[in-house]
Design a protein around this motif. Structure first.
Motif, short mmCIF file in Angstrom:
data_model
loop_
_atom_site.label_atom_id
_atom_site.label_comp_id
_atom_site.label_asym_id
_atom_site.label_seq_id
_atom_site.Cartn_x
_atom_site.Cartn_y
_atom_site.Cartn_z
N TRP A 78 -26.05 69.75 -13.79
CA TRP A 78 -25.84 69.83 -12.35
C TRP A 78 -27.01 69.19 -11.63
CZ3 TRP A 78 -21.39 71.62 -10.11
CH2 TRP A 78 -20.47 72.19 -11.00
N ALA A 79 -26.76 67.98 -11.10
CA ALA A 79 -27.79 67.23 -10.39
C ALA A 79 -27.35 66.99 -8.95
CB ALA A 79 -28.05 65.91 -11.10
N VAL A 80 -27.00 68.09 -8.28
CA VAL A 80 -26.52 68.03 -6.90
C VAL A 80 -27.55 68.63 -5.96
CG1 VAL A 80 -24.09 68.11 -7.58
CG2 VAL A 80 -25.32 70.24 -7.16
N LYS A 81 -27.43 68.33 -4.68
CA LYS A 81 -28.31 68.95 -3.69
C LYS A 81 -27.96 70.43 -3.58
CE LYS A 81 -28.87 64.74 -0.95
NZ LYS A 81 -30.25 64.51 -1.42
N PRO A 82 -28.97 71.29 -3.34
CA PRO A 82 -28.71 72.74 -3.28
C PRO A 82 -27.59 73.12 -2.33
CG PRO A 82 -31.07 72.32 -3.27
CD PRO A 82 -30.40 70.98 -3.15
N GLN A 83 -27.52 72.46 -1.17
CA GLN A 83 -26.51 72.81 -0.18
C GLN A 83 -25.09 72.41 -0.59
OE1 GLN A 83 -29.12 70.79 0.21
NE2 GLN A 83 -28.70 69.05 1.58
N ASN A 84 -25.00 71.55 -1.61
CA ASN A 84 -23.68 71.10 -2.07
C ASN A 84 -23.22 71.80 -3.35
OD1 ASN A 84 -23.72 69.21 0.03
ND2 ASN A 84 -24.60 67.61 -1.24
N PHE A 85 -24.08 72.62 -3.93
CA PHE A 85 -23.81 73.17 -5.26
C PHE A 85 -22.55 74.04 -5.26
CE2 PHE A 85 -26.44 73.98 -9.25
CZ PHE A 85 -25.33 74.35 -10.00
N LYS A 86 -22.44 74.96 -4.33
CA LYS A 86 -21.33 75.91 -4.34
C LYS A 86 -19.98 75.19 -4.26
CE LYS A 86 -19.43 80.02 -2.15
NZ LYS A 86 -19.52 80.98 -1.02
N ASP A 87 -19.86 74.25 -3.32
CA ASP A 87 -18.59 73.52 -3.18
C ASP A 87 -18.29 72.69 -4.41
OD1 ASP A 87 -18.22 74.59 -0.66
OD2 ASP A 87 -19.03 72.84 0.40
N ALA A 88 -19.31 72.06 -4.97
CA ALA A 88 -19.10 71.27 -6.19
C ALA A 88 -18.65 72.16 -7.33
CB ALA A 88 -20.39 70.54 -6.56
N ALA A 96 -18.20 75.31 -21.36
CA ALA A 96 -19.38 74.45 -21.49
C ALA A 96 -20.68 75.22 -21.26
CB ALA A 96 -19.30 73.29 -20.50
N LEU A 97 -21.76 74.64 -21.77
CA LEU A 97 -23.12 75.05 -21.44
C LEU A 97 -23.50 74.31 -20.16
CD1 LEU A 97 -25.96 76.27 -22.16
CD2 LEU A 97 -26.32 74.21 -23.55
N HIS A 98 -24.21 75.00 -19.25
CA HIS A 98 -24.53 74.40 -17.96
C HIS A 98 -26.05 74.34 -17.76
CE1 HIS A 98 -20.38 74.40 -16.32
NE2 HIS A 98 -20.24 75.43 -17.16
N LEU A 99 -26.52 73.16 -17.35
CA LEU A 99 -27.93 72.94 -17.06
C LEU A 99 -28.07 72.48 -15.62
CD1 LEU A 99 -30.95 72.43 -17.79
CD2 LEU A 99 -30.25 70.15 -18.56
N SER A 100 -28.82 73.24 -14.83
CA SER A 100 -29.03 72.88 -13.43
C SER A 100 -30.42 72.28 -13.23
CB SER A 100 -28.89 74.11 -12.53
OG SER A 100 -29.35 73.83 -11.22
N VAL A 101 -30.49 71.18 -12.47
CA VAL A 101 -31.77 70.62 -12.04
C VAL A 101 -31.90 70.73 -10.53
CG1 VAL A 101 -31.92 69.07 -14.02
CG2 VAL A 101 -30.88 68.25 -11.91
N ALA A 102 -31.07 71.56 -9.91
CA ALA A 102 -31.09 71.75 -8.46
C ALA A 102 -32.16 72.76 -8.07
CB ALA A 102 -29.73 72.21 -7.96
N ALA A 103 -32.94 72.44 -7.06
CA ALA A 103 -34.02 73.32 -6.61
C ALA A 103 -33.46 74.58 -5.96
CB ALA A 103 -34.92 72.59 -5.62
N GLY A 104 -34.07 75.72 -6.30
CA GLY A 104 -33.84 76.94 -5.55
C GLY A 104 -32.65 77.78 -5.96
N ILE A 105 -31.53 77.18 -6.33
CA ILE A 105 -30.31 77.95 -6.58
C ILE A 105 -30.46 78.80 -7.83
CG2 ILE A 105 -27.82 77.85 -6.92
CD1 ILE A 105 -28.73 76.87 -4.20
N SER A 106 -30.31 80.11 -7.69
CA SER A 106 -30.56 81.04 -8.78
C SER A 106 -29.48 80.94 -9.85
CB SER A 106 -30.62 82.47 -8.26
OG SER A 106 -29.32 82.91 -7.89
N SER A 107 -29.84 81.38 -11.04
CA SER A 107 -28.86 81.38 -12.14
C SER A 107 -27.78 82.42 -11.88
CB SER A 107 -29.55 81.62 -13.48
OG SER A 107 -30.04 82.94 -13.57
N ASP A 108 -28.09 83.48 -11.12
CA ASP A 108 -27.06 84.45 -10.76
C ASP A 108 -25.96 83.78 -9.95
OD1 ASP A 108 -28.18 86.63 -12.02
OD2 ASP A 108 -29.17 87.40 -10.23
N SER A 109 -26.36 82.97 -8.97
CA SER A 109 -25.38 82.27 -8.14
C SER A 109 -24.60 81.27 -8.98
CB SER A 109 -26.08 81.54 -6.99
OG SER A 109 -26.70 82.45 -6.11
N ILE A 110 -25.30 80.50 -9.80
CA ILE A 110 -24.63 79.50 -10.63
C ILE A 110 -23.64 80.16 -11.59
CG2 ILE A 110 -24.98 77.69 -12.36
CD1 ILE A 110 -27.80 77.29 -11.10
N SER A 111 -24.08 81.26 -12.21
CA SER A 111 -23.22 81.98 -13.15
C SER A 111 -21.97 82.52 -12.45
CB SER A 111 -24.01 83.13 -13.78
OG SER A 111 -23.21 83.87 -14.65
#
Length: 271
Positions: free
Chosen positions: A68-78, A89-104
């Motif tokens: 995940w190489a998106v801007k933090p503000q676009n992560f949820k919609d993406a 899949a296994l997920h790897l985020s390089v987005a600043a700030g967004i917690s793994s709780d939110s991503i999960s």
């Protein structure tokens, strides 16, 4: 051989990682990229030979790893558009700030790894902090290490909140170096050197000092003191900076970066 890798976002950091994968022959199973911007898709095609897709689709179901190489503000919609295809899949985020709780929560999986690389990754000399959720297996960690190792060094963190400190220190760190280099070059020119001379002297001084610090067994403080003879030129410069409390101002700057990283997570992740 590892499985297929998908990138959500095809900007500079995604390009750096893809380039590293290709260079180290780790992308043999194939790479997919979703990038909504036409100019970025063209750049990927011209520089790396990657035909990126404008929107996500069933092809993402072939990915074993999603980066995940998106801007933090676009992560949820993406995530809402991608998650139907990437449940396994296994997920790897390089987005600043967004917690793994939110991503999960958004991706409906516990196999989430957060990381914070920096821009020297573009030339294979990046520094990355990495945190893995409990659902990430040992083989998963090994794969993440293999991927991130293609763009430089990395350090695993046992606490996720430390990623905010990593963001402040190394994630934003190249900008501090460039800022200081700007000041050195401007000062060199003001003292009569040509811009080219001031640039070379400044950059190579940073590069050489960093290499010495990396190779030396002495502490950073000891290395600085070795150059700082009392009453000498370096002592005059260090004294001027200490009188201006540059170290305290710099510390405040890093704290501001850390706090902003935390704010990004709460601003864009708590929903």
């Amino acid at each position: 051989m590892r499985g297929r890798i998908a990138f959500i976002g095809g900007g500079n950091m995604a390009s750096a990682i893809i380039g590293g994968l290709i260079k180290h022959n780790i992308a043999n199973a194939g790479v997919d990229v979703v990038e909504p911007h036409a100019d970025a898709r063209l750049t990927l095609k011209m520089s790396l030979g990657i035909d990126a897709m404008e929107i996500p689709g069933p092809f993402l179901s072939n990915a074993s790893l999603v980066v995940w190489a998106v801007k933090p503000q676009n992560f949820k919609d993406a995530a809402a558009n991608v998650s139907p295809f990437t449940a396994g899949a296994l997920h790897l985020s390089v987005a600043a700030g967004i917690s793994s709780d939110s991503i999960s929560r958004w991706l409906h999986t516990q196999r989430v790894v957060r990381s914070m690389p920096n821009t020297p990754a573009l030339i294979g000399q990046g520094m990355t902090g990495v945190y893995a959720r409990a659902g990430v297996t040992v083989p998963d960690r090994e794969w993440i290490a293999q991927v991130l190792g293609t763009i430089g060094q990395y350090v695993w963190l046992e606490r996720e909140d430390l990623l905010d400190a990593v963001t402040a220190l190394s994630g934003s760190g190249p900008a501090y170096v460039f800022y200081f280099l700007e000041a050195m070059i401007e000062s060199g020119v003001a003292m009569g050197l040509s811009p080219a001379q001031a640039r070379q002297l400044s950059i190579e001084t940073f590069s050489g000092a960093s290499a010495l610090a990396r190779e030396s067994k002495e502490s950073i403080v000891d290395l600085r003191q070795r150059v700082t003879s009392k009453g000498g030129t370096t002592h005059a410069a260090i004294s001027a900076m200490e009188n201006d409390q540059v170290n305290k101002q710099f510390s405040r700057a890093l704290m501001a970066a850390r706090d902003r990283a935390f704010t990004l997570g709460t601003e864009f992740g708590n929903s």
